[in-house]
Design a protein around this motif. Structure first.
Motif, PDB file in Angstrom:
ATOM      1  N   ARG A 155      26.480  19.899  23.905  1.00  0.00           N
ATOM      2  CA  ARG A 155      27.115  20.995  24.622  1.00  0.00           C
ATOM      3  C   ARG A 155      27.976  21.840  23.685  1.00  0.00           C
ATOM      4  NH1 ARG A 155      28.561  22.923  29.933  1.00  0.00           N
ATOM      5  NH2 ARG A 155      30.707  23.553  29.675  1.00  0.00           N
TER       6      ARG A 155
ATOM      7  N   ASN B 223      26.785  19.960  35.108  1.00  0.00           N
ATOM      8  CA  ASN B 223      28.119  19.591  35.603  1.00  0.00           C
ATOM      9  C   ASN B 223      28.836  20.795  36.170  1.00  0.00           C
ATOM     10  OD1 ASN B 223      27.709  17.014  34.644  1.00  0.00           O
ATOM     11  ND2 ASN B 223      28.533  17.550  32.638  1.00  0.00           N
TER      12      ASN B 223
ATOM     13  N   LEU C 288      31.118  29.717  39.128  1.00  0.00           N
ATOM     14  CA  LEU C 288      31.441  30.426  37.890  1.00  0.00           C
ATOM     15  C   LEU C 288      30.254  31.228  37.361  1.00  0.00           C
ATOM     16  CD1 LEU C 288      33.159  28.775  34.831  1.00  0.00           C
ATOM     17  CD2 LEU C 288      30.752  29.343  34.697  1.00  0.00           C
TER      18      LEU C 288
ATOM     19  N   GLU D   3      40.489  24.424  45.318  1.00  0.00           N
ATOM     20  CA  GLU D   3      39.425  25.427  45.140  1.00  0.00           C
ATOM     21  C   GLU D   3      40.061  26.681  44.555  1.00  0.00           C
ATOM     22  OE1 GLU D   3      36.271  25.790  44.494  1.00  0.00           O
ATOM     23  OE2 GLU D   3      35.568  25.125  46.464  1.00  0.00           O
ATOM     24  N   ALA D   4      39.721  26.983  43.299  1.00  0.00           N
ATOM     25  CA  ALA D   4      40.382  28.114  42.649  1.00  0.00           C
ATOM     26  C   ALA D   4      40.267  29.368  43.516  1.00  0.00           C
ATOM     27  CB  ALA D   4      39.770  28.349  41.276  1.00  0.00           C
ATOM     28  N   SER D   5      39.077  29.685  43.950  1.00  0.00           N
ATOM     29  CA  SER D   5      38.898  30.855  44.797  1.00  0.00           C
ATOM     30  C   SER D   5      37.865  30.577  45.873  1.00  0.00           C
ATOM     31  CB  SER D   5      38.443  32.059  43.948  1.00  0.00           C
ATOM     32  OG  SER D   5      37.868  33.045  44.760  1.00  0.00           O
ATOM     33  N   GLY D   6      36.653  30.209  45.426  1.00  0.00           N
ATOM     34  CA  GLY D   6      35.518  30.208  46.332  1.00  0.00           C
ATOM     35  C   GLY D   6      34.980  31.633  46.370  1.00  0.00           C
TER      36      GLY D   6
ATOM     37  N   GLU E 117      38.155  21.982  29.006  1.00  0.00           N
ATOM     38  CA  GLU E 117      37.406  21.443  27.882  1.00  0.00           C
ATOM     39  C   GLU E 117      38.300  20.935  26.755  1.00  0.00           C
ATOM     40  OE1 GLU E 117      33.027  21.939  27.469  1.00  0.00           O
ATOM     41  OE2 GLU E 117      34.121  23.797  27.717  1.00  0.00           O
TER      42      GLU E 117
ATOM     43  N   ASN F 125      38.561  37.114  42.797  1.00  0.00           N
ATOM     44  CA  ASN F 125      37.091  37.189  42.694  1.00  0.00           C
ATOM     45  C   ASN F 125      36.493  38.148  43.715  1.00  0.00           C
ATOM     46  OD1 ASN F 125      36.368  33.670  41.875  1.00  0.00           O
ATOM     47  ND2 ASN F 125      36.952  35.412  40.622  1.00  0.00           N
TER      48      ASN F 125
ATOM     49  N   HIS G 178      38.985  29.051  35.786  1.00  0.00           N
ATOM     50  CA  HIS G 178      38.342  28.927  37.102  1.00  0.00           C
ATOM     51  C   HIS G 178      38.670  27.621  37.799  1.00  0.00           C
ATOM     52  CE1 HIS G 178      35.528  32.363  36.664  1.00  0.00           C
ATOM     53  NE2 HIS G 178      35.647  32.082  35.383  1.00  0.00           N
TER      54      HIS G 178
ATOM     55  N   ASN H 274      32.750  21.640  37.324  1.00  0.00           N
ATOM     56  CA  ASN H 274      34.130  21.181  37.441  1.00  0.00           C
ATOM     57  C   ASN H 274      34.387  19.773  36.895  1.00  0.00           C
ATOM     58  OD1 ASN H 274      35.964  23.179  38.527  1.00  0.00           O
ATOM     59  ND2 ASN H 274      34.569  23.262  40.258  1.00  0.00           N
ATOM     60  N   THR H 275      33.528  19.322  36.014  1.00  0.00           N
ATOM     61  CA  THR H 275      33.822  18.077  35.297  1.00  0.00           C
ATOM     62  C   THR H 275      33.382  18.251  33.858  1.00  0.00           C
ATOM     63  OG1 THR H 275      31.725  17.237  36.063  1.00  0.00           O
ATOM     64  CG2 THR H 275      33.697  16.315  37.091  1.00  0.00           C
ATOM     65  N   MET H 276      33.907  17.415  33.023  1.00  0.00           N
ATOM     66  CA  MET H 276      33.711  17.554  31.591  1.00  0.00           C
ATOM     67  C   MET H 276      32.832  16.415  31.109  1.00  0.00           C
ATOM     68  SD  MET H 276      34.706  18.616  28.578  1.00  0.00           S
ATOM     69  CE  MET H 276      34.734  17.759  27.020  1.00  0.00           C
ATOM     70  N   ALA H 277      31.823  16.740  30.321  1.00  0.00           N
ATOM     71  CA  ALA H 277      30.948  15.681  29.828  1.00  0.00           C
ATOM     72  C   ALA H 277      31.285  15.321  28.388  1.00  0.00           C
ATOM     73  CB  ALA H 277      29.504  16.109  29.942  1.00  0.00           C
TER      74      ALA H 277
ATOM     75  N   HIS I 178      34.473  27.254  28.207  1.00  0.00           N
ATOM     76  CA  HIS I 178      33.172  26.989  27.561  1.00  0.00           C
ATOM     77  C   HIS I 178      32.898  27.850  26.316  1.00  0.00           C
ATOM     78  CE1 HIS I 178      32.289  26.225  32.099  1.00  0.00           C
ATOM     79  NE2 HIS I 178      33.223  25.427  31.640  1.00  0.00           N
TER      80      HIS I 178
ATOM     81  N   TYR J  53      36.481  17.107  45.980  1.00  0.00           N
ATOM     82  CA  TYR J  53      37.568  17.986  46.429  1.00  0.00           C
ATOM     83  C   TYR J  53      37.118  18.992  47.482  1.00  0.00           C
ATOM     84  CZ  TYR J  53      36.372  22.287  43.812  1.00  0.00           C
ATOM     85  OH  TYR J  53      35.770  23.438  43.355  1.00  0.00           O
TER      86      TYR J  53
HETATM   87  C1  26Q Z   1      32.937  21.676  31.441  1.00  0.00           C
HETATM   88  C2  26Q Z   1      32.820  20.805  30.371  1.00  0.00           C
HETATM   89  C3  26Q Z   1      31.691  20.066  30.181  1.00  0.00           C
HETATM   90  C4  26Q Z   1      30.637  20.215  31.075  1.00  0.00           C
HETATM   91  C5  26Q Z   1      30.732  21.088  32.130  1.00  0.00           C
HETATM   92  C6  26Q Z   1      31.885  21.817  32.316  1.00  0.00           C
HETATM   93  C7  26Q Z   1      32.003  22.736  33.459  1.00  0.00           C
HETATM   94  C8  26Q Z   1      30.879  23.406  33.936  1.00  0.00           C
HETATM   95  C9  26Q Z   1      30.983  24.258  35.008  1.00  0.00           C
HETATM   96  C10 26Q Z   1      33.211  22.962  34.066  1.00  0.00           C
HETATM   97  C11 26Q Z   1      33.303  23.819  35.124  1.00  0.00           C
HETATM   98  C12 26Q Z   1      32.198  24.478  35.606  1.00  0.00           C
HETATM   99  C13 26Q Z   1      32.220  25.380  36.746  1.00  0.00           C
HETATM  100  C14 26Q Z   1      33.305  25.701  37.405  1.00  0.00           C
HETATM  101  C15 26Q Z   1      33.230  26.577  38.567  1.00  0.00           C
HETATM  102  O1  26Q Z   1      32.162  26.984  38.992  1.00  0.00           O
HETATM  103  N1  26Q Z   1      34.366  26.935  39.139  1.00  0.00           N
HETATM  104  C16 26Q Z   1      34.372  27.784  40.285  1.00  0.00           C
HETATM  105  O2  26Q Z   1      34.520  29.127  39.850  1.00  0.00           O
HETATM  106  C17 26Q Z   1      34.404  30.032  40.925  1.00  0.00           C
HETATM  107  C18 26Q Z   1      34.443  31.430  40.352  1.00  0.00           C
HETATM  108  O3  26Q Z   1      35.720  31.742  39.910  1.00  0.00           O
HETATM  109  C19 26Q Z   1      35.500  29.795  41.941  1.00  0.00           C
HETATM  110  O4  26Q Z   1      35.281  30.653  43.034  1.00  0.00           O
HETATM  111  C20 26Q Z   1      35.477  28.345  42.420  1.00  0.00           C
HETATM  112  O5  26Q Z   1      36.587  28.091  43.254  1.00  0.00           O
HETATM  113  C21 26Q Z   1      35.509  27.404  41.223  1.00  0.00           C
HETATM  114  O6  26Q Z   1      35.349  26.062  41.639  1.00  0.00           O
END
Ligand code: 26Q
Length: 768
Positions: free
Chosen positions: A254, A244, A112, A612-615, A338, A426, A330, A246-249, A295, A513
């Motif tokens: 934050r 983090n 992202l 995987e949303a896109s990669g 969130e 993307n 994403h 793809n996970t939520m803290a 976010h 994943y």
């Molecule tokens: C959320 C809440 C609390 C703390 C952290 C977060 C958090 C932080 C980062 C949640 C998600 C992310 C990042 C997600 C991410 O990078 N997703 C990716 O986005 C890419 C661009 O679109 C895609 O190509 C990937 O497939 C996807 O995994």
């Protein structure tokens, strides 16, 4: 830009004298780096000023992350002075290559954040008025080392070499207010140079500071002793990026970061519009805002609040917001969407909370079914729902991902507002991800089809008639890139990789994943097969990994430990040495990626379908002429559409099959029926590896025990994966295989971020 060597060197020298009391001969590497960067930046100052003053409608890309990597080379390239600067430095006995020691700006976690960086570069290169708004974290994503195979994290002091590519703009500082504190937001502007087109956009990163370094009021109230503590709390907001992915803290700090970012950005934008005499009721004539995932979604109630302070009614403010905001999703992982505790948010930001409540009331007032459509439920605020309710457009990031959003994750919303949902696949910037990281390959392409592809990547298809003729040059350059990477890995990781080996690469964040574990198990399968003779003439292969695990993500860290143990086992076994090596590189980041992507023979994109949303790593490898070994997930699907499925190596359950299999999945059954799998899997528990920490045991259990074992179908997809992987490795080296590589390169046009930002501009932003 015309480059005049003498003038440039004299500018460098002036900066050295003024800023460091040094000269060319005596300057340290760091001083020289700063002076060269500043001198280059000065060349584009007029273009930057022009853009900042322009009256065009602009889009603000609001993002908690911008994974910029190293700026100097890409900036010099885009300014058109990379070769000139190299020559100039050489003439005074210095080497531009030495700045490879400069730290990456790792102000993002992964996909992202890197996407945001690519979009800024591509927008500038496509003359689109897009500015980034983010946070100037004092420490970026942690620096990773391995000790005894375990991941260790250290603070990332990315400013060690200084920050010559930013300008601090004190006159634009604004105050951001929380219920319990007031802080100053100070912007640092980074120029974003378009590729040889004279366009300079801006990435504005906010830093938090105490409102008054020396607080006179507090001093007069005899509370002077609190000032140091207040300082500490103020700077703390932008201290560090949350690691983090793809996970939520759900940490309150934050939330402070997010609000700080959007409040500062919106106050800044509104103040400038007012100073220009623009009517805020026409905000959407001059601006739109792209919310990069959930976010920055708190920008919506913040703009409502600010507009109400300007005298607008809620309905008026709401109408403005619904024209200005757009939202990109994403990820479909529920954990990453969130959510905030309503009480915590209302304590910290009472007025903002009221606006969220008003949105919810407005929604109920429309008579929408509250079981399907809600923003606040059971005292939890769902930021994605808020974004979808208010935003003009909501987009996914690859065809398959957008379809999943529309038919599953946000099904009800899509039925309610079908016109809101759009797909924007993307992309990556071809400047950094081919011109800069693989200059020799770029030259070979130029020699055949000219240079138009630099800014119009679809033109790469003109290479197709040259594929046969280009094969020798392609394999030679790939070979050179591999030798360079092998030398780098030898130096940094201490592992020897013969460069005639197949380079099979999986680099990306560590996540269950993404299934690095599937790759690991396949390596053990091949290893034991070679040892017991059931696999003969295994094609010599180096399995290369790079990944950071979130510090609190136990299973991800266990996978790192496991792969490092496998690397030890394999690399110290003389019997298999002619056939395989395994290396997990430390501190994988953007700069490491640039070296790896141009040297890979196999691109592992093996996520469970639907996850995987896109990669975007997949696109980088493709653009550099690498075949994909992957599932039909994310942008892999479109890669196959563009390059032909027959030119890639696809395996595993599809999204539809995953849904079916999950209904009655029994991993133990699969384990019993898959030859060679048990042997590989049981290394986790049979003493093959020491496991004092118990991590490997836990990894084993995650696949076969508990309530929902093997959530990501590692065992289910294993047989097909190994089959296709072996087929790929055996194809390697043939002319047919090399052609597949080049067909991929020539078919990568769709995946230019230039195309992506133009799609956004036309479909969503309505900017020119
Ligand atoms: C959320 C809440 C609390 C703390 C952290 C977060 C958090 C932080 C980062 C949640 C998600 C992310 C990042 C997600 C991410 O990078 N997703 C990716 O986005 C890419 C661009 O679109 C895609 O190509 C990937 O497939 C996807 O995994």
């Amino acid at each position: 830009m015309k480059f005049e060597k003498e003038k440039f060197l004299s500018a460098v020298n002036d900066i050295l004298r003024a800023d460091y009391a040094a000269e060319m001969e005596t300057a340290t590497k760091k001083e020289l780096y700063n002076a060269v960067s500043k001198a280059a930046m000065a060349l584009a100052f007029d273009d930057w000023k022009k853009e900042k003053k322009s009256d065009k409608k602009r889009c603000g890309y609001f993002s908690a992350e911008f994974l910029m990597g190293r700026s100097i080379y890409s900036n010099l390239l885009n300014l058109g002075i990379l070769d000139g600067a190299k020559e100039a430095l050489k003439s005074i006995g210095k080497d531009l290559g030495e700045f490879e020691e400069v730290e990456d700006a790792a102000l993002g976690n992964g996909g992202l954040g890197r996407l945001a960086a690519c979009y800024l570069e591509s927008a500038a290169s496509s003359s689109l008025p897009l500015d980034g708004y983010g946070i100037r974290y004092r420490y970026g994503l942690f620096r990773q080392t391995f000790e005894d195979g375990f991941q260790h994290e250290e603070g990332d002091d990315w400013l060690k070499w200084g920050d010559p590519w930013s300008v601090r703009i004190d006159r634009d500082a604004v105050v951001v207010e929380f219920a319990d504190q007031k802080v100053l937001a100070v912007p640092y502007d980074m120029p974003v140079f378009g590729y040889k087109n004279g366009v300079v956009n801006t990435l504005r990163l906010w830093s938090s500071e105490p409102v008054d370094a020396f607080d006179f009021e507090a001093f007069n109230d005899m509370k002077g002793e609190h000032t140091a503590e207040e300082n500490f709390h103020a700077t703390k907001i932008t201290d560090v990026l949350y690691p983090n992915d793809n996970t939520m803290a759900g940490k309150i700090l934050r939330l402070r970061q997010q609000y700080f970012l959007v409040s500062a950005s919106l106050q800044d934008i509104l103040a400038k519009d007012k100073a220009k005499g623009r009517k805020l009721s026409e905000l959407d004539k001059y601006h739109c805002f792209q919310l990069n995932d959930t976010h920055p979604v708190i920008a919506i109630p913040e703009l409502l609040r600010l507009l109400k302070n300007e005298g607008f009614s809620f309905e008026e403010a709401f109408s403005i917001c619904s024209k200005c905001f757009n939202f990109t999703n994403h990820t479909i992982m529920a954990e990453a969407l969130e959510k905030w505790d309503a009480l915590a948010l209302s304590d910290l930001l009472p007025d903002v909370y009221q606006e969220i409540v008003h949105c919810q009331e407005r929604m109920s007032g429309e008579g929408l079914d509250p079981t399907k459509f809600f923003i606040i439920r059971d005292n939890v605020i769902h930021m994605a729902n808020l974004a979808i309710y208010v935003a003009a457009k909501v987009n996914g990031v690859a065809e398959i991902h957008t379809n999943i959003l529309k038919t599953d994750t946000f099904k009800e919303w899509n039925e309610l507002y079908p016109e809101k949902f759009v797909n924007i696949t993307n992309g990556i910037t071809p400047r950094r991800w081919l011109l800069l990281n693989n200059p020799e390959m770029a030259k070979e392409i130029d020699a055949r089809i000219g240079t138009e592809w630099h800014t119009d990547l679809k033109k790469l298809k003109n290479l197709k008639p040259y594929i046969n003729e280009m094969l020798p040059a392609f394999t030679r350059i790939k070979g050179e890139n591999k030798a360079k990477l092998a030398a780098y890995i030898k130096e940094h990781e201490g592992v020897e990789i013969p460069s005639h080996f197949i380079f099979d690469v999986q680099v990306k964040r560590l996540h269950e994943y993404k299934r690095q574990l599937l790759n690991a198990l396949s390596i053990l399968y091949f290893y034991y097969g070679i040892k017991d003779g059931t696999i003969e003439d295994f094609p010599p292969t180096a399995f290369i990994f790079g990944a950071k695990a979130a510090p609190g993500y136990y299973m991800a860290k266990a996978v790192i430990k496991f792969i490092n143990e496998i690397a030890n086992l394999v690399n110290s076994d003389a019997e298999v040495a002619p056939y395989m090596r395994v290396v997990f590189v430390q501190n994988y980041n953007v700069s490491y990626a640039e070296k790896i992507v141009c040297a890979a023979d196999v691109s592992e994109q093996i996520s469970m379908a639907g996850m995987e949303a896109s990669g975007t790593g997949n696109m980088k490898f493709m653009l550099n002429g690498t075949v994909t070994l992957g599932t039909l997930d994310g942008a892999n699907v479109e890669i196959c559409e563009e390059a032909g499925r027959e030119n890639n190596y696809i395996f595993g359950a599809t999204v539809e099959e995953v849904a079916q299999v999950k209904k009655f999945y029994c991993p133990r059954e699969v384990l019993e029926n898959t030859i060679g799998l048990k042997r590989a899997l049981e290394t986790l528990i049979d003493g093959t590896f020491e496991d004092e920490s118990g991590m490997l045991q836990k990894l084993y259990e995650s696949l076969v025990a508990g309530f929902s074992p093997d959530r990501y179908l590692v065992l289910y997809d294993f047989a097909d994966y190994v089959r296709v992987k072996e087929e790929l490795l055996r194809d390697y080296g043939t002319e047919e295989f090399n052609k597949k590589c080049l067909v991929n390169l020539a078919s990568a046009g769709k995946f230019s971020a230039d195309r992506s930002v133009k799609d956004y501009a036309k479909l969503i932003w309505k900017i020119k």
